[in-house]
Design a protein around this motif. Structure first.
Motif, PDB file in Angstrom:
ATOM      1  N   TYR A 241      49.515  41.379  37.418  1.00  0.00           N
ATOM      2  CA  TYR A 241      50.240  42.388  37.132  1.00  0.00           C
ATOM      3  C   TYR A 241      51.306  43.464  37.792  1.00  0.00           C
ATOM      4  O   TYR A 241      52.556  43.413  38.255  1.00  0.00           O
ATOM      5  CB  TYR A 241      49.851  43.719  36.419  1.00  0.00           C
ATOM      6  CG  TYR A 241      49.334  42.136  34.970  1.00  0.00           C
ATOM      7  CD1 TYR A 241      49.844  42.692  33.763  1.00  0.00           C
ATOM      8  CD2 TYR A 241      47.892  42.751  34.849  1.00  0.00           C
ATOM      9  CE1 TYR A 241      49.409  42.213  32.844  1.00  0.00           C
ATOM     10  CE2 TYR A 241      47.311  41.217  33.566  1.00  0.00           C
ATOM     11  CZ  TYR A 241      48.026  41.542  33.025  1.00  0.00           C
ATOM     12  OH  TYR A 241      47.526  40.997  31.513  1.00  0.00           O
ATOM     13  N   HIS A 242      50.852  43.182  39.050  1.00  0.00           N
ATOM     14  CA  HIS A 242      51.649  43.818  40.292  1.00  0.00           C
ATOM     15  C   HIS A 242      51.603  43.326  42.022  1.00  0.00           C
ATOM     16  O   HIS A 242      50.822  42.533  41.450  1.00  0.00           O
ATOM     17  CB  HIS A 242      50.695  44.762  41.263  1.00  0.00           C
ATOM     18  CG  HIS A 242      50.310  46.296  39.749  1.00  0.00           C
ATOM     19  ND1 HIS A 242      51.392  46.694  39.188  1.00  0.00           N
ATOM     20  CD2 HIS A 242      48.997  46.132  39.217  1.00  0.00           C
ATOM     21  CE1 HIS A 242      50.731  47.224  38.193  1.00  0.00           C
ATOM     22  NE2 HIS A 242      49.282  47.271  38.363  1.00  0.00           N
TER      23      HIS A 242
ATOM     24  N   ILE B 206      45.565  38.731  39.456  1.00  0.00           N
ATOM     25  CA  ILE B 206      44.144  38.871  38.562  1.00  0.00           C
ATOM     26  C   ILE B 206      43.650  37.276  38.752  1.00  0.00           C
ATOM     27  O   ILE B 206      42.556  36.767  39.189  1.00  0.00           O
ATOM     28  CB  ILE B 206      44.761  38.831  36.854  1.00  0.00           C
ATOM     29  CG1 ILE B 206      45.637  40.058  36.968  1.00  0.00           C
ATOM     30  CG2 ILE B 206      43.529  39.061  36.586  1.00  0.00           C
ATOM     31  CD1 ILE B 206      44.578  41.247  37.337  1.00  0.00           C
TER      32      ILE B 206
ATOM     33  N   ASN C 160      32.887  38.284  32.583  1.00  0.00           N
ATOM     34  CA  ASN C 160      32.523  39.529  32.420  1.00  0.00           C
ATOM     35  C   ASN C 160      34.473  39.862  31.555  1.00  0.00           C
ATOM     36  O   ASN C 160      35.650  39.514  32.463  1.00  0.00           O
ATOM     37  CB  ASN C 160      32.166  40.331  33.924  1.00  0.00           C
ATOM     38  CG  ASN C 160      30.840  41.276  33.195  1.00  0.00           C
ATOM     39  OD1 ASN C 160      31.183  41.896  32.375  1.00  0.00           O
ATOM     40  ND2 ASN C 160      30.243  41.324  34.510  1.00  0.00           N
ATOM     41  N   SER C 161      33.726  41.077  31.510  1.00  0.00           N
ATOM     42  CA  SER C 161      35.177  41.698  31.015  1.00  0.00           C
ATOM     43  C   SER C 161      35.756  42.701  31.960  1.00  0.00           C
ATOM     44  O   SER C 161      35.644  43.193  32.926  1.00  0.00           O
ATOM     45  CB  SER C 161      34.885  43.190  29.785  1.00  0.00           C
ATOM     46  OG  SER C 161      33.758  43.785  30.312  1.00  0.00           O
ATOM     47  N   GLY C 162      36.487  42.523  31.775  1.00  0.00           N
ATOM     48  CA  GLY C 162      38.526  42.491  33.392  1.00  0.00           C
ATOM     49  C   GLY C 162      38.591  41.689  34.460  1.00  0.00           C
ATOM     50  O   GLY C 162      39.362  41.961  35.323  1.00  0.00           O
ATOM     51  N   CYS C 163      37.535  40.248  33.721  1.00  0.00           N
ATOM     52  CA  CYS C 163      38.375  39.413  35.393  1.00  0.00           C
ATOM     53  C   CYS C 163      39.336  38.897  34.911  1.00  0.00           C
ATOM     54  O   CYS C 163      39.972  37.765  35.856  1.00  0.00           O
ATOM     55  CB  CYS C 163      36.858  38.184  34.905  1.00  0.00           C
ATOM     56  SG  CYS C 163      36.644  37.175  33.181  1.00  0.00           S
ATOM     57  N   GLY C 164      40.052  38.667  33.403  1.00  0.00           N
ATOM     58  CA  GLY C 164      41.169  38.283  33.062  1.00  0.00           C
ATOM     59  C   GLY C 164      41.787  37.128  32.295  1.00  0.00           C
ATOM     60  O   GLY C 164      42.375  36.465  32.393  1.00  0.00           O
ATOM     61  N   LYS C 165      40.328  37.013  31.345  1.00  0.00           N
ATOM     62  CA  LYS C 165      40.303  36.705  30.275  1.00  0.00           C
ATOM     63  C   LYS C 165      41.606  36.317  29.601  1.00  0.00           C
ATOM     64  O   LYS C 165      41.908  35.522  29.135  1.00  0.00           O
ATOM     65  CB  LYS C 165      39.205  35.982  29.303  1.00  0.00           C
ATOM     66  CG  LYS C 165      37.929  35.798  30.331  1.00  0.00           C
ATOM     67  CD  LYS C 165      36.492  36.038  29.186  1.00  0.00           C
ATOM     68  CE  LYS C 165      36.134  37.494  28.995  1.00  0.00           C
ATOM     69  NZ  LYS C 165      36.071  38.669  29.556  1.00  0.00           N
ATOM     70  N   THR C 166      41.615  37.869  29.186  1.00  0.00           N
ATOM     71  CA  THR C 166      43.147  37.733  27.907  1.00  0.00           C
ATOM     72  C   THR C 166      44.395  37.432  29.186  1.00  0.00           C
ATOM     73  O   THR C 166      45.762  36.907  28.534  1.00  0.00           O
ATOM     74  CB  THR C 166      42.736  39.430  27.897  1.00  0.00           C
ATOM     75  OG1 THR C 166      42.163  39.193  27.311  1.00  0.00           O
ATOM     76  CG2 THR C 166      44.195  39.379  26.685  1.00  0.00           C
ATOM     77  N   THR C 167      44.312  37.454  29.984  1.00  0.00           N
ATOM     78  CA  THR C 167      45.480  38.089  31.098  1.00  0.00           C
ATOM     79  C   THR C 167      45.681  36.061  30.882  1.00  0.00           C
ATOM     80  O   THR C 167      46.989  35.655  30.157  1.00  0.00           O
ATOM     81  CB  THR C 167      45.539  37.824  32.509  1.00  0.00           C
ATOM     82  OG1 THR C 167      45.230  39.833  31.989  1.00  0.00           O
ATOM     83  CG2 THR C 167      46.907  37.935  32.796  1.00  0.00           C
TER      84      THR C 167
HETATM   85  N1  ADP Z   1      49.888  45.492  30.693  1.00  0.00           N
HETATM   86  C1  ADP Z   1      48.515  45.214  32.152  1.00  0.00           C
HETATM   87  N2  ADP Z   1      49.108  46.447  33.198  1.00  0.00           N
HETATM   88  C2  ADP Z   1      48.255  46.375  34.286  1.00  0.00           C
HETATM   89  N3  ADP Z   1      47.121  45.970  34.274  1.00  0.00           N
HETATM   90  C3  ADP Z   1      46.924  45.010  33.593  1.00  0.00           C
HETATM   91  C4  ADP Z   1      47.301  44.532  32.530  1.00  0.00           C
HETATM   92  N4  ADP Z   1      46.516  44.271  31.534  1.00  0.00           N
HETATM   93  C5  ADP Z   1      45.466  43.897  31.913  1.00  0.00           C
HETATM   94  N5  ADP Z   1      45.362  44.362  33.290  1.00  0.00           N
HETATM   95  C6  ADP Z   1      44.276  44.251  34.035  1.00  0.00           C
HETATM   96  O1  ADP Z   1      44.248  43.073  34.462  1.00  0.00           O
HETATM   97  C7  ADP Z   1      42.796  42.543  34.935  1.00  0.00           C
HETATM   98  C8  ADP Z   1      41.902  41.543  33.155  1.00  0.00           C
HETATM   99  O2  ADP Z   1      42.496  42.589  32.117  1.00  0.00           O
HETATM  100  P1  ADP Z   1      42.061  41.138  30.664  1.00  0.00           P
HETATM  101  O3  ADP Z   1      42.618  40.106  31.112  1.00  0.00           O
HETATM  102  O4  ADP Z   1      42.294  41.962  30.008  1.00  0.00           O
HETATM  103  O5  ADP Z   1      40.224  40.644  31.078  1.00  0.00           O
HETATM  104  P2  ADP Z   1      40.024  40.553  29.998  1.00  0.00           P
HETATM  105  O6  ADP Z   1      39.936  39.742  29.124  1.00  0.00           O
HETATM  106  O7  ADP Z   1      38.812  39.465  30.351  1.00  0.00           O
HETATM  107  O8  ADP Z   1      38.879  41.668  29.850  1.00  0.00           O
HETATM  108  C9  ADP Z   1      41.850  44.319  34.245  1.00  0.00           C
HETATM  109  O9  ADP Z   1      41.682  44.710  35.530  1.00  0.00           O
HETATM  110  C10 ADP Z   1      42.698  45.007  33.445  1.00  0.00           C
HETATM  111  O10 ADP Z   1      42.986  46.043  34.044  1.00  0.00           O
END
Ligand code: ADP
Ligand code: SF4
Ligand code: MG
Lengths: 334, 224
Positions: B12-13, B18, B37-44
């Motif tokens: 994202y930055h 990620i 684990n939550s936050g590992c980047g699955k959604t991303t």
């Molecule tokens: N729009 C965003 N801007 C900045 N950081 C983000 C954004 N969305 C998610 N993140 C960061 O990206 C990382 C992975 O997030 P995410 O894909 O939501 O993980 P998961 O689905 O495994 O919970 C996390 O550290 C989260 O804080």
């Protein structure tokens, strides 16, 4: 993570089984909710007043050292029950029935005294924390005594949170750390009754196990824990009893063992349907939906979806009755 | 059909990642779990696969071609929080028909009542709203569905209701599916294989770029 049952709890289950709902105050009984109803007054067109009953005739109790899970679908009134106990319902809510805490009516004044201290909420997510305050400071604010800082550090240590963690803002916490901070915040004021609102959804299994172990540990130390969840699996891992909600009322209260033995011991058709719908069981739904408060069926609230219904079920709402060491609201339960 | 990520990286930055060097493929007819684990980047990762985010490195391909996402996206995503994935100022009817004219039979099978169509999103429960999001994602043109904790917030009966319809259609139309989930029992029940993103990111750092692109290249565990 250690979440196994201790003998203490099988003992307390036995005492629950022998007790009828009408018995006198039990010294272990920490919280008793009786015939609770909550309605919202709404003004429709032309200043017509609508009374929307969202919780009706709800009964549940929590003993010291016991974990009671409240399960049921969204909209069944789980969170409103928590809000009623904490005294944080919106002002247009009308409450009838009784809530007793440590043998005495839980009045608005007592709610104010106990809220955040003796009676404490573990919220669903860090969104409930102040986003602009470091988490360590938030815990100190909850404690409110001179040695707040020291106590905060102690409670952080207990939950394996480093000094540095106290300097973080809520949004900087990872999933597991966030859960620990929420528990630490909730117990820092010397909680005796803990209400955990949906503590596990969407968490990694390890974090779930850790969160559940924390709740179990608190109960082992004598706290009463009310765990609100739709996750029967999580409830089965630590609860002593499960109360099942449907359309704003309790339909069954069952000792945890009844959920472990193939589901036949369960008393209410809705509870059985929930159990059968789990992916490890039939993974099959029942037709229909939970009725909305605006059009509740006249008799049993589950009647439109019940495969055991008879004409009699439509006449009046079944009373909660004792059955096989639990309670059920069904005229045909055996 | 084949949805494939070729050596993708995303952050994202600037200067932070990620994930990097991720390669994976999902075929039509396959149901794959994505855990970690939550936050590992699955959604991303899911968003990059569905084209909501552009990979900083590498390519996402649909049948060997870059997904252009012109018109109705054949890779549809369903999110954990339906209230966040609909426009709160649109009536349900408009939200549902945004992508395709949803057919009545599907609405009926999902247990959606005609009366709900005229409501606003905040007048529906999470379970009711999620049914609409599911309907919206299941057009005849959908080839792949990515369900990110689609039923995590729902009770067992509602979960079973939604999965019954989705799995039926996935099978009937031979779609491919990725489910992001932590629920082991659910994964065991419905998935063909599991990708543990966290394990992939931890174990394979530095060498992950050499993973071959066979669907099994990223297999961490195989379900029986
Ligand atoms: N729009 C965003 N801007 C900045 N950081 C983000 C954004 N969305 C998610 N993140 C960061 O990206 C990382 C992975 O997030 P995410 O894909 O939501 O993980 P998961 O689905 O495994 O919970 C996390 O550290 C989260 O804080
Ligand atoms: S009272 Fe009748 S309708 Fe209600 S749950 Fe029992 S059998 Fe079913
Ligand atoms: Mg996620």
């Amino acid at each position: 993570m250690n979440t196994k049952q201790t003998s203490k709890f099988s003992h307390s289950n036995a005492s629950i089984m022998n007790r009828s709902t009408e018995s006198l105050a039990n010294p272990e009984e920490l919280l008793v909710v009786k015939n609770l109803s909550v309605s919202f007054i709404q003004y429709a067109k032309g200043l017509k007043q609508l009374n929307l009953e969202v919780i009706c005739d709800l009964n549940v109790s929590v003993n010291s050292g016991e974990i009671v899970a409240i399960v049921g679908s969204s909209g069944s009134g789980k969170s409103l029950l928590a809000h009623a106990i904490l005294g944080i319902l919106p002002t247009n809510a009308k409450v009838t029935g009784t809530i007793r805490y440590q043998g005495q009516a839980l009045t608005t004044e007592r709610q104010k005294v106990f809220r955040g201290r003796e009676i404490s909420l573990i919220p669903q997510s860090v969104n409930y924390l102040d986003p602009l305050m470091k988490v360590g400071e938030q815990v100190q604010n909850t404690i409110r005594t001179k040695d707040a800082k020291q106590l905060q550090q102690q409670v952080f240590e207990r939950y394996h949170l480093s000094k540095e963690a106290g300097l973080l803002y809520p949004f900087q916490l990872s999933g597991g750390m966030a859960r620990r901070v929420l528990v630490a915040t909730a117990v820092s004021g010397g909680a005796k009754l803990i209400i955990a609102d949906e503590p596990t959804p969407g968490l990694h299994p390890e974090v779930v196990a850790e969160t559940l172990a924390h709740l179990k540990e608190l109960a082992n130390q004598g706290c009463g824990v009310m765990m609100i969840t739709h996750d029967i699996e999580a409830a089965m891992k630590i609860a002593d009893r499960i109360a099942v909600f449907y359309a704003g009322t309790t339909v069954e209260v069952a000792p945890i063992e009844d959920f472990k033995e193939g589901g036949e011991a369960l008393r209410h058709p809705y509870t059985r349907a929930l159990w059968m719908a789990l992916p490890e069981n039939d993974f099959k739904p029942i037709p229909g939906f939970q009725p909305t408060p605006t059009d509740l069926p006249p008799g049993c609230l589950f009647e439109p979806r019940c495969h055991l219904r008879t004409a009699e079920c439509q006449c009046k709402k079944p009373e909660m009755q004792d059955l096989r060491g639990g309670q059920v609201r069904c005229i045909h339960a055996t | 059909m084949r949805l494939e990520a070729k050596n993708i990286g995303f952050g994202y930055h600037q200067n932070s990642w990620i994930f990097k060097h991720i390669s994976l493929a999902v075929e039509s007819g396959e149901i794959v779990a994505l855990t970690g684990n939550s936050g590992c980047g699955k959604t991303t990762l899911a968003k990059v696969l569905a084209g909501y985010e552009k990979p900083r490195e590498g390519r996402v391909e649909l049948n060997g071609k870059a997904n252009t996402f012109a018109g109705y996206n054949p890779v549809q995503m369903i999110f954990q929080h339906p209230e966040k994935s609909v426009n709160p100022r649109w009536r349900i009817r408009d939200t549902v028909n945004e992508g395709w004219p949803v057919d009545r039979e599907l609405l009926h099978r999902l247990g959606i009542e005609e009366a709900w169509m005229n409501r606003w999103p905040n007048e529906l429960s999470g379970g009711e709203l999620q049914r609409f999001c599911v309907a919206r994602a299941l057009s005849p043109n959908t080839q792949f569905i990515i369900a990110d904790e689609m039923t995590t917030m729902l009770d067992a009966i509602t979960q079973a209701q939604i999965w019954e319809v989705v799995l039926d259609l996935v099978k009937q139309r031979n779609m491919g599916m990725i489910i992001v989930s932590h629920e082991e029992k659910l994964i065991k029940r419905i998935c063909d294989r599991v990708i543990d993103l966290e394990a992939v990111l931890n174990n394979c750092e530095g060498e992950i770029k050499n993973l071959d692109l066979k669907p099994d290249g990223l297999l961490v565990s195989q379900l029986e």
